[in-house]
Design a protein around this motif. Structure first.
Motif, PDB file in Angstrom:
ATOM      1  N   ARG A  50      23.735  33.661  70.488  1.00 47.10           N
ATOM      2  CA  ARG A  50      24.520  33.600  69.259  1.00 47.10           C
ATOM      3  C   ARG A  50      25.273  32.274  69.213  1.00 47.10           C
ATOM      4  O   ARG A  50      26.065  31.956  70.087  1.00 47.10           O
ATOM      5  N   LEU A  51      24.985  31.507  68.185  1.00 44.35           N
ATOM      6  CA  LEU A  51      25.673  30.237  68.013  1.00 44.35           C
ATOM      7  C   LEU A  51      26.967  30.457  67.253  1.00 44.35           C
ATOM      8  O   LEU A  51      27.043  31.330  66.378  1.00 44.35           O
ATOM      9  N   PRO A  52      27.994  29.680  67.557  1.00 40.18           N
ATOM     10  CA  PRO A  52      29.237  29.832  66.786  1.00 40.18           C
ATOM     11  C   PRO A  52      29.010  29.455  65.331  1.00 40.18           C
ATOM     12  O   PRO A  52      28.290  28.510  65.026  1.00 40.18           O
ATOM     13  N   PHE A  53      29.626  30.215  64.445  1.00 40.81           N
ATOM     14  CA  PHE A  53      29.426  30.034  63.011  1.00 40.81           C
ATOM     15  C   PHE A  53      30.669  29.398  62.412  1.00 40.81           C
ATOM     16  O   PHE A  53      31.790  29.807  62.691  1.00 40.81           O
ATOM     17  N   SER A  54      30.454  28.392  61.597  1.00 42.58           N
ATOM     18  CA  SER A  54      31.564  27.696  60.967  1.00 42.58           C
ATOM     19  C   SER A  54      32.158  28.544  59.852  1.00 42.58           C
ATOM     20  O   SER A  54      31.480  28.878  58.884  1.00 42.58           O
ATOM     21  N   LEU A  55      33.426  28.884  59.970  1.00 44.46           N
ATOM     22  CA  LEU A  55      34.076  29.668  58.936  1.00 44.46           C
ATOM     23  C   LEU A  55      34.282  28.857  57.671  1.00 44.46           C
ATOM     24  O   LEU A  55      34.294  29.399  56.572  1.00 44.46           O
ATOM     25  N   ARG A  56      34.405  27.558  57.796  1.00 38.69           N
ATOM     26  CA  ARG A  56      34.538  26.706  56.601  1.00 38.69           C
ATOM     27  C   ARG A  56      33.250  26.748  55.778  1.00 38.69           C
ATOM     28  O   ARG A  56      33.299  26.806  54.560  1.00 38.69           O
ATOM     29  N   PHE A  57      32.118  26.713  56.450  1.00 41.27           N
ATOM     30  CA  PHE A  57      30.844  26.815  55.744  1.00 41.27           C
ATOM     31  C   PHE A  57      30.738  28.158  55.033  1.00 41.27           C
ATOM     32  O   PHE A  57      30.301  28.225  53.883  1.00 41.27           O
ATOM     33  N   PHE A  58      31.146  29.222  55.702  1.00 45.03           N
ATOM     34  CA  PHE A  58      31.109  30.549  55.098  1.00 45.03           C
ATOM     35  C   PHE A  58      32.021  30.611  53.878  1.00 45.03           C
ATOM     36  O   PHE A  58      31.650  31.179  52.838  1.00 45.03           O
TER      37      PHE A  58
END
Length: 117
Positions: A50-58
């Motif tokens: 699992r790669l960390p997901f950018s909350l800004r992108f979300f």
């Protein structure tokens, strides 16, 4: 009226029978560690899959979806100009656009649209 009720009950019973048969006849899966881990040529994974997901992108994606739906709501306004009262059409359009602009200003003011810090 009785025919509709009978057909409704019959349809409900057939749907329940099909769902019960599907759950009984479905292939049962056995969950173990090997099947749940990502495949890396038979070796244990070196790092998390699992790669960390950018909350800004979300957040940008959610804002895009919201404004995309609002644009979809704006498109029929132009086609209703000929069949509605001009005052009600202008006031409704103006209020809707003001709400959109206030939402955009709110997101901009709180820095949600800034990609880099």
């Amino acid at each position: 009226m009785m025919v509709i009720l009978t057909l409704g009950i019959l349809t409900f019973m057939i749907a329940c029978i099909v769902m019960i048969l599907a759950s009984i006849l479905a292939k049962k899966t056995i969950m173990d560690r090997e099947k749940n881990s990502p495949y890396e040529c038979g070796f244990d994974p070196k790092s998390s899959s699992r790669l960390p997901f950018s909350l800004r992108f979300f957040l940008i994606a959610v804002i895009f979806l919201i404004f995309d739906v609002e644009i979809t709501l704006l498109l029929p306004i132009a086609s209703t100009l000929g069949i509605s009262n001009i005052f009600s059409w202008m006031s409704t359009s103006f209020i809707f656009l003001i709400i959109l602009l206030l939402g955009l200003y709110f997101e901009w003011y709180h820095g949600a649209l800034e990609w880099s810090e």
